[in-house]
Design an enzyme around this catalytic site. Structure first.
Site, PDB file in Angstrom:
ATOM      1  N   GLY A  55      12.920   5.583   9.062  1.00 32.65           N
ATOM      2  CA  GLY A  55      12.671   5.136  10.534  1.00 32.65           C
ATOM      3  C   GLY A  55      12.645   6.148  11.527  1.00 32.65           C
ATOM      4  CB  CYS A  82      13.284   9.079   5.374  1.00 41.51           C
ATOM      5  SG  CYS A  82      13.092  10.553   6.596  1.00 41.51           S
ATOM      6  CE1 TYR A  83      18.047   6.140  11.855  1.00 44.04           C
ATOM      7  CE2 TYR A  83      18.203   4.077  10.363  1.00 44.04           C
ATOM      8  CZ  TYR A  83      18.489   4.735  11.539  1.00 44.04           C
ATOM      9  OH  TYR A  83      19.519   4.199  12.379  1.00 44.04           O
ATOM     10  CG  HIS A 169       8.961   9.639   3.301  1.00 44.15           C
ATOM     11  ND1 HIS A 169       9.135   8.254   3.495  1.00 44.15           N
ATOM     12  CD2 HIS A 169       9.329  10.648   4.298  1.00 44.15           C
ATOM     13  CE1 HIS A 169       9.693   8.347   5.134  1.00 44.15           C
ATOM     14  NE2 HIS A 169       9.909   9.613   5.469  1.00 44.15           N
ATOM     15  CD  GLU A 171       8.117   6.394   0.929  1.00 43.24           C
ATOM     16  OE1 GLU A 171       8.366   6.331   2.239  1.00 43.24           O
ATOM     17  OE2 GLU A 171       9.096   6.760   0.077  1.00 43.24           O
ATOM     18  CB  SER A 223     -14.695 -14.613   4.700  1.00 44.63           C
ATOM     19  OG  SER A 223     -13.928 -14.273   3.895  1.00 44.63           O
ATOM     20  N   GLY A 224     -16.140 -14.768   1.902  1.00 40.09           N
ATOM     21  CA  GLY A 224     -16.887 -13.836   0.859  1.00 40.09           C
ATOM     22  C   GLY A 224     -16.118 -12.585   0.828  1.00 40.09           C
ATOM     23  N   GLY A 225     -15.132 -12.529   1.390  1.00 37.62           N
ATOM     24  CA  GLY A 225     -13.852 -11.121   1.331  1.00 37.62           C
ATOM     25  C   GLY A 225     -13.159 -11.400   0.102  1.00 37.62           C
ATOM     26  CB  VAL A 226     -10.983  -8.858  -1.739  1.00 34.83           C
ATOM     27  CG1 VAL A 226     -10.074  -8.946  -2.800  1.00 34.83           C
ATOM     28  CG2 VAL A 226     -12.136  -7.854  -1.699  1.00 34.83           C
ATOM     29  CG  ASP A 227      -7.546 -10.774   1.305  1.00 38.78           C
ATOM     30  OD1 ASP A 227      -7.276 -10.151   0.425  1.00 38.78           O
ATOM     31  OD2 ASP A 227      -7.258 -10.391   2.567  1.00 38.78           O
ATOM     32  CB  SER A 228     -11.321 -15.989   1.549  1.00 42.16           C
ATOM     33  OG  SER A 228     -12.793 -15.337   1.495  1.00 42.16           O
ATOM     34  CB  SER A 229     -13.616 -14.317  -3.347  1.00 43.08           C
ATOM     35  OG  SER A 229     -14.658 -14.008  -2.282  1.00 43.08           O
ATOM     36  CE  LYS A 366      -7.388  -6.380   1.228  1.00 42.62           C
ATOM     37  NZ  LYS A 366      -8.182  -7.762   1.493  1.00 42.62           N
TER      38      LYS A 366
END
Length: 510
Positions: A55, A82-83, A169, A171, A223-229, A366
């Site tokens: 943070g 970190c924080y 960090h 990550e 929509s044809g995007g990754v998520d909706s597909s 994603k």
């Protein structure tokens, strides 16, 4: 889901999502919650471990985020980053002070490899530091297990209570073996079994959807995007032709993409409705050049078209949305930035008659959504599709949109993507596309003078899309792309390559 759980408590760090992604990459299910989450709620969620994020604050400031000492008495392993590391030290009686020398960026770090946290790693390597304060006095029961030339407590541990803190960090990719450190914490310290896989998630999610939907009718805006597909593929596996997918083709997709989406779902057991709405979208775009106005008009028209088609179906029981976990985190933790207006084409339809919403991907990142798509057998064309804004090419045409400019950009963008793929760079560059500027310049083609558009190419490499570097595309590839566009595409006589990082620029131009 009944997986073992690790909770990431967010203290305003910019890498909160990245920490959770890294934990899941280790095969451990993880959720991000605010540091304000009540202790009783944390107990009810029954986590096996906690991680405190970084943070921007100083722990000794009165208004900085703090946490009750009671959380350290739950008997859970805790890792502070970190924080979060400084907060652990401060809360448990240590001292945190302004460091004589701040550390930012890649830093040579020395590790005690006898610690479970650094087991199997090198005694010296590079970490990514980002701190002005440092732990000047350890709390009782803690010992330092890493240091740098300027930071005596690069990491600390209390073995008996399974409390660990890391000043850097782990990550981010810049920390060498950072993911191994997180893996060591999860498995060596916490004893996780690693029960988080997309195969198991798919089976569980399909059964949960079947139980919820029963014989109901389900509607999804595709929509044809990754998520909706991927959401469509998951619902198809669960309820088959009880699902109707409405694909609103607004005409601003990349060349051939509408056909590719339709073809990808040709053999799936769903009701697929494609709406050719380009004429009405183009009519709404007449005379519009402001990018935010474009977004709002397209978002509103998308909803109207979707509603018109949905009404033909009648009452549906469930409406599916492709919400993913970053959207949930950004919307729900209170201190985060607002999601860009073009990331989602609009809100919920106002007049579609449905009973309940299903968000089958809301707990996935994603990269996990893509893994799920592969698991479900979805076409690689859709699984590996690049991020694409809801308004599509409408915000990659600077200024007013015309049919001629749209065709020019589609053709040029197609050539760019084709040559990147031919050069074998498509997996190395995270996003690449063409932008048609509204600037014209003088050129010479043949024996004549031309006065045509300048086309810009954009390619970026990134791990999280929060920051990005321009892709170092070889000159010979750019040369071939430029030559093909000039020779094959109308109305373009100059091609430029965008070499700006994010920040200060954004990835999209509008």
């Amino acid at each position: 889901m009944k997986n073992e759980l690790c909770i990431v408590l967010d203290f305003g760090g910019q890498y909160n999502q990245l920490i959770a992604r890294r934990v899941r990459e280790c095969g451990v299910y993880c959720e991000v919650h605010s540091y304000k989450t009540p202790i009783e709620k944390i107990k009810d969620m029954n986590p096996k471990a906690l991680i405190f994020t970084g943070g921007p604050n100083s722990v000794y400031d009165e208004n900085s985020p703090h946490i009750t000492k009671e959380i350290f008495e739950l008997g859970l392993p805790i890792l502070g980053i970190c924080y979060g590391c400084q907060l652990m030290a401060y809360t448990l009686g240590g001292e945190v002070s302004s460091a004589p020398v701040s550390e930012y960026g890649k830093t040579n770090t020395f590790y005690d490899i006898n610690s479970l946290l650094f087991k199997g790693l090198s005694t010296e390597n590079t970490s990514w530091m980002s701190h002005t304060d440092y732990i000047s006095k350890l709390p009782k029961g803690f010992e330092s297990i890493a240091h740098t030339d300027n930071c005596p407590v690069g990491a600390m541990q209390n073995i008996n209570k399974k409390l660990y803190g890391i000043q850097f960090h782990p990550e981010v990719n810049h920390t060498v073996d950072g993911s191994k450190m997180l893996h060591n914490f999860l498995y060596n310290v916490c004893g996780f079994k690693g029960d988080w896989t997309m195969s198991d998630y798919a089976k569980t999610a399909i059964q949960q959807i079947r139980d919820k939907v029963g014989n109901g009718k389900v509607l999804l805006g595709l929509s044809g995007g990754v998520d909706s597909s991927v959401a469509a593929a998951l619902l198809s596996k669960a309820v088959g032709n009880q699902l109707t997918c409405i694909f609103v083709d607004h005409g601003f997709m990349r060349k051939n993409e509408g056909d590719e989406v339709e073809q990808a779902f040709a053999n799936w057991n769903i009701n697929f409705v494609r709406v050719d709405a380009k004429p009405q979208f183009m009519a709404k775009m007449n005379g519009v050049s402001d990018p935010e106005t474009k977004r709002k008009i397209i978002g509103e028209e998308f909803i109207r078209v979707f509603e018109q088609e949905a009404k033909k179906i009648g009452t549906v029981d469930f409406l599916v949305q492709g919400t993913i976990y970053p959207d949930v985190i950004e919307s729900g933790l209170g201190d985060s930035a607002v999601i860009k207006s073009h990331h989602n084409v609009g809100g919920l339809p106002d007049y579609v008659d449905f009973k309940e919403i299903i968000e089958p991907l809301r707990m996935l990142f994603k990269d996990e959504v893509r893994q799920l798509g592969i698991e479900l057998g979805l076409s690689s064309v859709l699984v590996w599709r690049q991020p694409f804004p809801g308004p599509g090419l409408a915000i990659r045409i600077i200024g007013e949109i015309t049919d001629e400019k749209l065709e020019t950009l589609q053709d040029a963008d197609y050539i760019f993507r084709e040559e990147i793929a031919k050069a074998g760079l498509d997996k190395d560059i995270n996003q690449y596309f063409a932008v048609l500027t509204n600037m014209r310049s003088v050129g010479v083609m043949g024996d004549g003078r031309t006065y045509d558009y300048t086309l810009a190419l954009r390619g970026v490499t990134t791990t999280d899309f929060m920051t990005a570097d321009f892709a170092k595309i070889p000159y010979e590839v750019l040369e071939k792309v430029s030559a093909r566009i000039i020779n094959e595409v109308k109305n373009v006589n100059r091609v430029v390559y965008d070499v700006t990082t994010k920040p200060p620029a954004t990835i999209e131009w509008e």
